[in-house]
Structures are given as structure tokens and as C-alpha cells.
Write a protein that holds these residues in place. Structure first.
Motif, PDB file in Angstrom:
ATOM      1  N   SER A 121       0.814  -1.196   0.000  1.00  0.00           N
ATOM      2  CA  SER A 121       0.000   0.000   0.000  1.00  0.00           C
ATOM      3  C   SER A 121       0.859   1.261   0.000  1.00  0.00           C
ATOM      4  O   SER A 121       1.888   1.337  -0.663  1.00  0.00           O
ATOM      5  N   ILE A 122       0.454   2.250   0.778  1.00  0.00           N
ATOM      6  CA  ILE A 122       1.088   3.563   0.769  1.00  0.00           C
ATOM      7  C   ILE A 122       2.543   3.471   1.211  1.00  0.00           C
ATOM      8  O   ILE A 122       3.427   4.115   0.639  1.00  0.00           O
ATOM      9  N   VAL A 125       5.382   2.941  -1.410  1.00  0.00           N
ATOM     10  CA  VAL A 125       5.594   3.847  -2.548  1.00  0.00           C
ATOM     11  C   VAL A 125       5.657   5.317  -2.155  1.00  0.00           C
ATOM     12  O   VAL A 125       5.984   6.158  -2.998  1.00  0.00           O
ATOM     13  N   LEU A 126       5.350   5.651  -0.900  1.00  0.00           N
ATOM     14  CA  LEU A 126       5.313   7.057  -0.492  1.00  0.00           C
ATOM     15  C   LEU A 126       6.657   7.489   0.087  1.00  0.00           C
ATOM     16  O   LEU A 126       7.091   6.958   1.119  1.00  0.00           O
ATOM     17  N   ASP A 130       9.460   5.005   1.458  1.00  0.00           N
ATOM     18  CA  ASP A 130       9.431   3.911   0.484  1.00  0.00           C
ATOM     19  C   ASP A 130      10.809   3.318   0.232  1.00  0.00           C
ATOM     20  O   ASP A 130      10.964   2.096   0.087  1.00  0.00           O
ATOM     21  N   ALA A 152      -3.528  -0.112  -3.949  1.00  0.00           N
ATOM     22  CA  ALA A 152      -3.352   1.236  -4.484  1.00  0.00           C
ATOM     23  C   ALA A 152      -4.306   2.241  -3.853  1.00  0.00           C
ATOM     24  O   ALA A 152      -5.492   1.958  -3.646  1.00  0.00           O
ATOM     25  N   MET A 157      -1.150   8.364  -3.763  1.00  0.00           N
ATOM     26  CA  MET A 157       0.003   7.833  -4.503  1.00  0.00           C
ATOM     27  C   MET A 157       0.335   8.675  -5.732  1.00  0.00           C
ATOM     28  O   MET A 157       1.486   8.706  -6.169  1.00  0.00           O
ATOM     29  N   VAL A 163       4.090   5.482 -10.132  1.00  0.00           N
ATOM     30  CA  VAL A 163       4.003   4.434  -9.108  1.00  0.00           C
ATOM     31  C   VAL A 163       4.348   3.057  -9.667  1.00  0.00           C
ATOM     32  O   VAL A 163       4.955   2.220  -8.989  1.00  0.00           O
TER      33      VAL A 163
END
Length: 533
Positions: A121-122, A125-126, A130, A152, A157, A163
Motif C-alpha cells: 500500500s502507501i 511507494v510514499l 518507500d 493502491a 500515490m 508508481v
């Protein structure tokens, strides 16, 4: 430190806004929900997250602790606890807006006891967290299975084109990936979900599972593709459904001894039948979650009921089952093994379990055994409160109240297994053998017990041709077998449940000396047959 799963990612507060204008706050977050599911299913799970030392953070910490989730050190370093604004539509589906701060706690990481590291989830990728998540995952592969759910959240995002490469990097590092068809539609709008799953599986994962909401799930493995349907339930909302599905996958893999870097080859070799069992478990767990408000995954007692092969009458009861007769028997087998080795777990015997059972019980097995003080079923099979429904009479003799009690277990509580439990040195069997040898009747109402055991002697003489004095050990085993047959013969409900595949009845003889339970009779399917006499 004991064997455990480490979940790495966000825990936050969900502010849920419903179509009728009402709203409420409750703890959530994708990785927290996965950890919560594992904790409720009895697994040792740690969560590395980023909470504030504020009132909302206190709510999240209490919520996790109630479901037996431990926080990794340093998880309370945030300036404030993050909030997700979840808006529900008329179908219960949620869309999100976020006020979120994320970083990985400084000391978080896998150890030699970490069976699996899950992220997604977040958190995956954040920025800035990340990069730390990817670094943690790369190191963890040396000791642990890596699992990942992109889950997602476009609102936070950003651009799918940005992403997508980050997601693909973690997919390639993972052993198991779970992804929804909606996530894939966002990441790859021009591609079919299973085409993407096949490509992902080719980059490294042993298993890629695509979920299709209420339609079920499909897994892509080296052995082929397996699809299962989801149980039909009345959906309250879908908050946390995918996370509970992911937690159930991890729970099943742990139980199948497929977690840990040393088991990576075995996981890659998972066959289609095992994959199907894994998916059945996961869709059942998710079905319970969507049947009630918020991210509220099930406890084990929520997961007992008629199985997927049940007839129409059983299916219409609306209950769910993830334990088959085979799986219930495996639990008893494992528990007796621990008892014999003098390594009992004493499961489900704490205050939390007592609170769970205040208003409901869903045992996985009915045990019909002898009243002998040395034959305590919960101890012999190392089970806990609410795990087994026990019916006892001297010599496990059958009458109408016994039949009613067992039917209550199978028809009302939906247990998938009945065990008839006999044992050596049984006083009722010995008294029967003595009466037959000498003609002497026992005193008082004890005679009624002997009268109920005598038909087992008739079975020996008429069917097996035994003549002369009867060895009590032979009579003991025959009496257990005869009792198994009586349950089918007397109870139409039990016979129907066996024929429908949702119940098995087995006969077991317990050895007082070494503590072992020996299978002597099976009516139904439990994946095992009695040893040859």
C-alpha cells in the motif's frame, strides 16, 4: 524472540463517512489491518509503523493490542497520527483521501525468527519511507518470505505511471503477491488483470493472487492457475476486506509450513490443490470482514460452519466454514502430538479468549467420550476454551440425550467433526466383560451402562465370529467402532451431514500410558484411514 510475521507500513485512523450522512472514526490502515487479521487468527505478529503520541495514536495502539498485535520499537515517533477519510457509496465501497506521514522506524527489520515480512500500500511507494521499505525487504529475503499487496490509493500515490515502476520493483523481490483487479486496472488500464499477474509471477514471486471482489480470487503459480468463488454474504462495507484476505493467506502459509527463506523452494513447488485450499481460506476470512462494518476481521470462532460441499439446507443457514473435517482432525492430531511430547501450547485459555466467548461459541469438533477422570479431551488434544464441544458418559454409551447433544454440535454449532473417544482400562468395558464371563450383574444403575455396551459384544460374535472369553482390549476397540456406526444409524441428521461431505465421525482409542490417540474408525473423509489391525 519467537517465530513471527513482521508487517511494515501504515497504521492510522479511518474517518468513515456513510451515504446517510453519518460518520465515525476507528483505527485502520492497510498494514495494520493485515497484522490485526493475523493476531486474531492466533499468529505472533509485529507491526512496524509510524504513530503519534496523541489520542488517536492511543486508540490505534489499544485496538492493535486487543487483537494481540505487538508494535515494533520506535513505531511511536510521528508528530501526529495519520488520518484517512473514507467515503462509502451505496454499495459499501470506499474511496479515500489522506492526511498521512510515513517513515520506517529506525530499528525495524527482520531477524532470524521472522518467518515473513509483509508490506504494501502507501508505505511501499510514499517517500521518504518507500526507499527504506525496499531496503528492508531486500535484506529480509535472506531469512524470510516476502509478501506484498500494492493496495493502491490513487488519492495519495499520485500518477500511476510514476508508481508502476516502484510497484514492479517490490513485486520482483516478493515471494507472494496479492493484488486486486481494481489496483491492476489503475496500474495497467489497457491490460487484463490475469495477464499482468502472469507477467508478475514470471519476474520472481512463487504465487500471485488476483482478487475480484465478490467474485472470488485467482492464483497464478508455477503449477498453473487456480480460481475459487467467494461466499455469498450481505455486504455491509468493503473496508479492510483485501487486508484480511492477505492476512489469511499468511496464516494459511504459516500453517502449511511454507514461510521462511528456507522454505522458498517448497513454496515455489506449491501444487494446485494446496493453492485452492489457501484461497478458500482467504475468501472465507474476507467474506466475514465485508459482512460487518469497518475493518473488523474474524476471530477463529467466526469461521466455523457448513463447508463448501454442504447441501442446500446447510448453505442456507448463512454460516461460513474454513475448517473441513480433514482440517479439524489435523488440529486434534497436532494437539495430541504436543501432549504426547509434553510440549502443550495450552491455547485459547486467557482472558481475551474468555471475552470472545461470552455470547457465542463455534467449536471445531464434538468429542463424545468416556466420563473417566483420566480422559480429559481438552487436555489430551491440547485444545482451549471454545475449541471442542464435549459430551461424556460412562463407557461413551449412547442414548437420546447424547444424540441430541451431538446433533446440537453438528447442526446448530456446525462442527465438521465428531470424535468417539474410548480408552484402555475402561471400567464400563471391564464390567461388561465380567458380566458376560460370570453372569454377575453390576449393582444399581451401573447395569444400564453395561446393557448399552453389550451390543458391541454381539457385533464381535455375529460379524467377526469371536467365541469364548473376550479380551477387554478387543472389546474396547470394537465398542468404539460400534458407537461410530450407531451415530450414523440413529441420527438422520448426522448421516446426511456425512453424506454431504460437511461432517466426518471418527473413532479413537486413547492410551493412558503414553498419551497417544489411535484412529480406529472413520465415517467420512479426514485424509487418513485407521491403521491395519
Amino acid at each position: 524472540m519467537s517465530a513471527h510475521v513482521l508487517a511494515v507500513g501504515e497504521a492510522l485512523v479511518d474517518a468513515v463517512h456513510r451515504p446517510d450522512g453519518t460518520s465515525e472514526e476507528h483505527p485502520g490502515g492497510s498494514l495494520a489491518n493485515v497484522a490485526l487479521t493475523l493476531g486474531r487468527l492466533g499468529r505472533d505478529v509485529r507491526l512496524a509503523t509510524w504513530l503519534g503520541r496523541d489520542a488517536r495514536g492511543d486508540d490505534v495502539r489499544s485496538w492493535l493490542a486487543e487483537s494481540r498485535v505487538a508494535l515494533a520499537p520506535g513505531s511511536d515517533g510521528a508528530a501526529r497520527t495519520s488520518v484517512a477519510q473514507a467515503t462509502l457509496d451505496d454499495t459499501g465501497a470506499a474511496t479515500y483521501e489522506f492526511d498521512l506521514e510515513w517513515q520506517v522506524p529506525a530499528d525495524a527489520g527482520a531477524t532470524a525468527e521472522t518467518l515473513a515480512v509483509h508490506t504494501g500500500s502507501i508505505a511501499a511507494v510514499l517517500p521518504p519511507g518507500d526507499a527504506d521499505v525496499r531496503g528492508l525487504v531486500e535484506v529480509a529475503r535472506a531469512t524470510s518470505t516476502v509478501t506484498y499487496d500494492p493496495n493502491a490509493r490513487p488519492a495519495i500515490m499520485g500518477d500511476a505511471d510514476v508508481v508502476r515502476p516502484r510497484v514492479e520493483e517490490i513485486v520482483a523481490l516478493s515471494d507472494v503477491v496479492k493484488v486486486s483487479d481494481e489496483d491492476l486496472a489503475w496500474l495497467y488500464p489497457d491490460r487484463a488483470p490475469l495477464d499482468v499477474a502472469r507477467d508478475w509471477q514470471a519476474t520472481g514471486p512463487a504465487v500471485v493472487v488476483v482478487t475480484f471482489g465478490g467474485e472470488g480470487a485467482t492464483a497464478v503459480t508455477a503449477a498453473g492457475e487456480v480460481a475459487v468463488a467467494a461466499p455469498r454474504v450481505d455486504v455491509v462495507d468493503t473496508v479492510g476486506a483485501g487486508d484480511s484476505f492477505m492476512g489469511a493467506l499468511l496464516d494459511w502459509l504459516w500453517g502449511a509450513d511454507l514461510l521462511g527463506a528456507a522454505r522458498r523452494d517448497a513454496l515455489r513447488a506449491i501444487d494446485r490443490a494446496a493453492t485452492a485450499r489457501m484461497l478458500v481460506r482467504a475468501v472465507a476470512v474476507a467474506a466475514v470482514t465485508v459482512s460487518r462494518a469497518g475493518a473488523n476481521p474474524p476471530w477463529p470462532h467466526d469461521l466455523i460452519g457448513p463447508g463448501p460441499r454442504a447441501g442446500r439446507r446447510a448453505r442456507n443457514r448463512g454460516a461460513l466454514m474454513t475448517l473441513t473435517p480433514t482440517e479439524a482432525w489435523a488440529r486434534l492430531r497436532a494437539g495430541n502430538g504436543r501432549f504426547v511430547r509434553d510440549e502443550p501450547d495450552h491455547p485459547d485459555q486467557d482472558a481475551v479468549r474468555r471475552r470472545e466467548l461470552r455470547s457465542v461459541q463455534h467449536p471445531h469438533t464434538v468429542i463424545f467420550g468416556c466420563s473417566d477422570s483420566r480422559v480429559a479431551a481438552e487436555i489430551i488434544f491440547d485444545q482451549g476454551l471454545g475449541d471442542v464441544f464435549v459430551v461424556r458418559t460412562a463407557g461413551h454409551v449412547v442414548d437420546t440425550t447424547v444424540l441430541g447433544s451431538i446433533e446440537y454440535g453438528t447442526e446448530v454449532l456446525h462442527t465438521p467433526l465428531v470424535v468417539v473417544l474410548g480408552h484402555d482400562s475402561c471400567g464400563a468395558v471391564a464390567a461388561t466383560a465380567h458380566t458376560l464371563a460370570t453372569g454377575e450383574q453390576p449393582p444399581g444403575f451401573v447395569r444400564a451402562v453395561v446393557d448399552k455396551v453389550i451390543p458391541s459384544v454381539a457385533e464381535l460374535t455375529s460379524r467377526h465370529g469371536v467365541t469364548g472369553p473376550i479380551d477387554p482390549a478387543v472389546l474396547r476397540t470394537e465398542h468404539v467402532k460400534h458407537t461410530v456406526a450407531l451415530l450414523r444409524g440413529y441420527s438422520a441428521a448426522i448421516a446426511a451431514a456425512i453424506d454431504e461431505g460437511r461432517l466426518a465421525v471418527v473413532g479413537v482409542v486413547y492410551d493412558l500410558d503414553d498419551g497417544s490417540a489411535h484412529l480406529v474408525a472413520v465415517d467420512g473423509e479426514i485424509g487418513e484411514e485407521p491403521a491395519a489391525a
